[in-house]
Design an enzyme around this catalytic site. Structure first.
Site, PDB file in Angstrom:
ATOM      1  N   LYS A 158       0.863  -1.179   0.000  1.00 28.22           N
ATOM      2  CA  LYS A 158       0.000   0.000   0.000  1.00 28.22           C
ATOM      3  C   LYS A 158       0.896   1.224   0.000  1.00 28.22           C
ATOM      4  CE  LYS A 158      -4.407   1.050   0.073  1.00 28.22           C
ATOM      5  NZ  LYS A 158      -5.554   0.304  -0.476  1.00 28.22           N
ATOM      6  N   ASP A 163      -7.051   4.347  -4.461  1.00 23.75           N
ATOM      7  CA  ASP A 163      -7.714   4.175  -3.161  1.00 23.75           C
ATOM      8  C   ASP A 163      -8.342   5.548  -2.872  1.00 23.75           C
ATOM      9  OD1 ASP A 163      -7.881   2.190  -0.710  1.00 23.75           O
ATOM     10  OD2 ASP A 163      -7.415   4.110   0.191  1.00 23.75           O
TER      11      ASP A 163
HETATM   12  P1  NDP Z   1     -12.914   7.788  -2.630  1.00 20.43           P
HETATM   13  O1  NDP Z   1     -11.859   8.783  -2.396  1.00 20.43           O
HETATM   14  O2  NDP Z   1     -13.454   7.612  -3.995  1.00 20.43           O
HETATM   15  O3  NDP Z   1     -14.164   8.107  -1.676  1.00 20.43           O
HETATM   16  C1  NDP Z   1     -14.022   8.118  -0.291  1.00 20.43           C
HETATM   17  C2  NDP Z   1     -15.360   8.506   0.303  1.00 20.43           C
HETATM   18  O4  NDP Z   1     -15.328   8.306   1.704  1.00 20.43           O
HETATM   19  C3  NDP Z   1     -15.699   9.974   0.085  1.00 20.43           C
HETATM   20  O5  NDP Z   1     -17.071  10.133  -0.031  1.00 20.43           O
HETATM   21  C4  NDP Z   1     -15.164  10.628   1.362  1.00 20.43           C
HETATM   22  O6  NDP Z   1     -15.779  11.840   1.707  1.00 20.43           O
HETATM   23  C5  NDP Z   1     -15.547   9.556   2.370  1.00 20.43           C
HETATM   24  N1  NDP Z   1     -14.679   9.670   3.530  1.00 20.43           N
HETATM   25  C6  NDP Z   1     -13.323   9.648   3.559  1.00 20.43           C
HETATM   26  N2  NDP Z   1     -12.878   9.839   4.796  1.00 20.43           N
HETATM   27  C7  NDP Z   1     -13.993   9.974   5.562  1.00 20.43           C
HETATM   28  C8  NDP Z   1     -14.204  10.180   6.938  1.00 20.43           C
HETATM   29  N3  NDP Z   1     -13.166  10.313   7.788  1.00 20.43           N
HETATM   30  N4  NDP Z   1     -15.492  10.246   7.387  1.00 20.43           N
HETATM   31  C9  NDP Z   1     -16.539  10.125   6.535  1.00 20.43           C
HETATM   32  N5  NDP Z   1     -16.393   9.941   5.207  1.00 20.43           N
HETATM   33  C10 NDP Z   1     -15.145   9.865   4.755  1.00 20.43           C
HETATM   34  O7  NDP Z   1     -12.360   6.406  -2.040  1.00 20.43           O
HETATM   35  P2  NDP Z   1     -12.825   4.928  -2.372  1.00 20.43           P
HETATM   36  O8  NDP Z   1     -14.300   4.885  -2.573  1.00 20.43           O
HETATM   37  O9  NDP Z   1     -11.926   4.394  -3.398  1.00 20.43           O
HETATM   38  O10 NDP Z   1     -12.446   4.186  -1.011  1.00 20.43           O
HETATM   39  C11 NDP Z   1     -13.379   4.043   0.071  1.00 20.43           C
HETATM   40  C12 NDP Z   1     -12.933   2.918   0.974  1.00 20.43           C
HETATM   41  O11 NDP Z   1     -12.870   1.685   0.223  1.00 20.43           O
HETATM   42  C13 NDP Z   1     -11.533   3.067   1.603  1.00 20.43           C
HETATM   43  O12 NDP Z   1     -11.541   2.462   2.863  1.00 20.43           O
HETATM   44  C14 NDP Z   1     -10.653   2.248   0.672  1.00 20.43           C
HETATM   45  O13 NDP Z   1      -9.476   1.804   1.306  1.00 20.43           O
HETATM   46  C15 NDP Z   1     -11.588   1.097   0.364  1.00 20.43           C
HETATM   47  N6  NDP Z   1     -11.261   0.339  -0.844  1.00 20.43           N
HETATM   48  C16 NDP Z   1     -11.186   0.952  -2.059  1.00 20.43           C
HETATM   49  C17 NDP Z   1     -10.911   0.217  -3.192  1.00 20.43           C
HETATM   50  C18 NDP Z   1     -10.928   0.803  -4.562  1.00 20.43           C
HETATM   51  O14 NDP Z   1     -10.846   0.036  -5.526  1.00 20.43           O
HETATM   52  N7  NDP Z   1     -11.061   2.109  -4.719  1.00 20.43           N
HETATM   53  C19 NDP Z   1     -10.602  -1.217  -3.104  1.00 20.43           C
HETATM   54  C20 NDP Z   1     -10.796  -1.783  -1.787  1.00 20.43           C
HETATM   55  C21 NDP Z   1     -11.091  -1.010  -0.717  1.00 20.43           C
HETATM   56  P3  NDP Z   1     -14.961  13.229   1.611  1.00 20.43           P
HETATM   57  O15 NDP Z   1     -14.979  13.614   0.168  1.00 20.43           O
HETATM   58  O16 NDP Z   1     -15.713  14.164   2.488  1.00 20.43           O
HETATM   59  O17 NDP Z   1     -13.567  12.980   2.108  1.00 20.43           O
END
Ligand code: NDP
Length: 445
Positions: A126, A166
């Protein structure tokens, strides 16, 4: 944990003092392993646990870049290459102000087991930076990505280490990162990054894969009870890549998704989330989720509130680590939750997991439920190797098979560990055995 496991755990705590997220991820895995270590003492003899909690390599670097006002900014970059027993290091890059070594190590550690569960030849890693993409211009994002890759390029390669996206790293960032890699190396190594654009080496269905896969996993869980997704109400947190495509797949399968959220607040839309509007707000406008409620009369924006507590049988936390604590879980119970599948990595705290298990709520950890993203990244690498591109339907069919396999593997391993139906134990045990066997085969290193 038994005494010898406790000793290894305590030593890990001492060596990694200020890393709470990493410690939490290690504890979560070690708690599951006792029965397997008792019945397979050769893992203990080969010091697998002591070795698996220590990354093979950790890289930290300065990322200096200029903002639009010409001011020089400095961020910190990370790549933790955790374990290569099963294949080249593989795992995403996260750009978020909360990124530090503990967060990257927890994610890299989880990735080892997740990647093993996919059945593909990929090791765990990572990386990322404490850079905050919110509010940055496209030009600033590009300059940051170029500066980041100017150091990272020397550590990665299609057969060495293959980063992906991510939080904060999507298609736009992967494009800028890839462009800089190509410029420095003078090589079109498509397989060096995944999540690429469709017309320059990306895989169809990669964008959708994590969210789709999480919903498919939940569908497999429901099937063990003779139930289906159709007709269920679903609460989802987050509004990023994983959340958007979890909404889409759940609704394709006949469920109604009533919430999404971001770090400022949540949306409750009892009519069901309008996924086309959601995509426009998040993917096209890059706006806050409150904008969705301004444009949809059935939706209510709840400032500062998490999405839990509304009536929903299924909860899919898809935002970030430790977003669901025991109080949040109590809210879910009030709403009638029966199943939780983690789209995010480690979104439930240890206490919330314990409560969910005690309440007999079906619970699947992220390393199993969200593995569809990295699995499809490995399919992207396969297509790059063969210089081909499969149809969306073909990739999606493979994703469905992979998620069903992971589901069944977890259940089988949970039985082997004497805790049938415990997906957390099953995922940890199945992933561990695969990696541990490969480590033993490859000797002490
Ligand atoms: P994105 O950046 O596309 O979206 C993240 C989302 O989560 C945003 O809506 C963001 O809101 C919100 N968020 C982030 N931090 C917080 C917080 N502290 N409290 C509330 N909301 C929060 O990321 P992904 O969708 O790619 O990733 C989301 C999760 O999935 C992570 O845990 C990641 O590790 C996991 N994941 C992702 C993969 C992928 O293929 N993308 C694969 C496997 C797991 P805001 O804009 O306000 O920050």
């Amino acid at each position: 944990m038994d005494a010898s496991l406790e000793m290894i755990y305590d030593e890990m705590l001492q060596r990694n003092g200020e890393q709470p997220e990493f410690q939490q991820a290690v504890r979560e895995v070690m708690n599951s392993l006792e029965p397997i270590l008792v019945s397979h003492p050769h893992y203990t003899d080969a010091a697998i646990l002591e070795r698996i909690v220590e990354p093979e390599r950790q890289i930290m670097f300065r990322v200096a870049w200029q903002d639009d006002a010409g001011i020089t900014r400095v961020n910190r970059g990370y790549r933790v290459e955790f374990n290569s027993a099963l294949g080249p290091y593989k795992g995403g890059l996260r750009f978020h102000p909360t990124v530090n070594l503990s967060v990257i190590k927890f994610l890299g550690f989880e990735q080892i087991f997740k990647n093993a569960l996919t059945g593909q030849q990929i090791g765990g890693a990572k990386g990322g930076s404490d850079f905050d993409p919110h509010g940055k211009s496209d030009a600033e994002i590009m300059r940051f990505c170029q500066a980041f890759m100017t150091e990272l390029y020397r550590h990665i390669g299609p057969h060495t280490d293959v980063p992906a996206g991510d939080i904060g790293v999507g298609g736009r960032e992967i494009g800028y990162l890839y462009g800089q890699y190509k410029r420095i190396t003078n090589r079109f190594d498509a397989g060096v990054l995944t999540g690429k654009g469709i017309n320059w080496g990306g895989s169809l269905a990669r964008t959708e894969a994590t969210g789709y896969g999480t919903v498919l996993f939940a569908q497999n869980m429901l099937a063990t009870k003779g139930e289906v997704l159709e007709g269920k109400t679903v609460a989802i947190s987050g509004a990023g890549n994983v959340a958007i495509y979890a909404v889409e797949k759940a609704q394709q399968l006949g469920a109604k998704v009533v919430t999404v959220s971001d770090s400022s607040g949540s949306i409750y839309d009892p009519e069901g989330i309008d996924v086309a509007l959601l995509k426009d707000v998040k993917e096209v406008q890059r706006a806050r989720i409150s904008n969705y409620a301004q444009r949809r009369s059935s939706a209510e924006y709840r400032d500062g509130a998490k999405p839990w507590g509304v009536p929903a049988q299924i909860a899919l936390p898809c935002a970030t680590q430790n977003e669901v604590n025991a109080q949040d879980f109590a809210q879910m119970v009030k709403g009638g939750v029966e199943l939780i599948a983690e789209g995010a990595n480690m979104p439930l705290t240890h206490a919330a997991i314990e409560e969910a298990k005690a309440a007999k709520v079906l619970y699947a950890p992220g390393k199993a439920a969200n593995a569809g993203g990295v699995a499809t990244s490995a399919l992207e690498m396969q297509q790059n190797d063969g210089q081909t591109q499969w149809t969306f339907a073909k990739v999606e069919e493979k994703l469905e098979q992979i998620m069903a396999n992971i589901h069944d593997t977890c259940l089988e391993a949970s039985e082997q560990a004497g805790q049938p139906g415990d997906y957390q134990v099953g995922a940890n045990v199945a992933g561990f055995i695969k990696v541990a066997n490969a480590m033993i085969d490859q000797g002490i290193m």
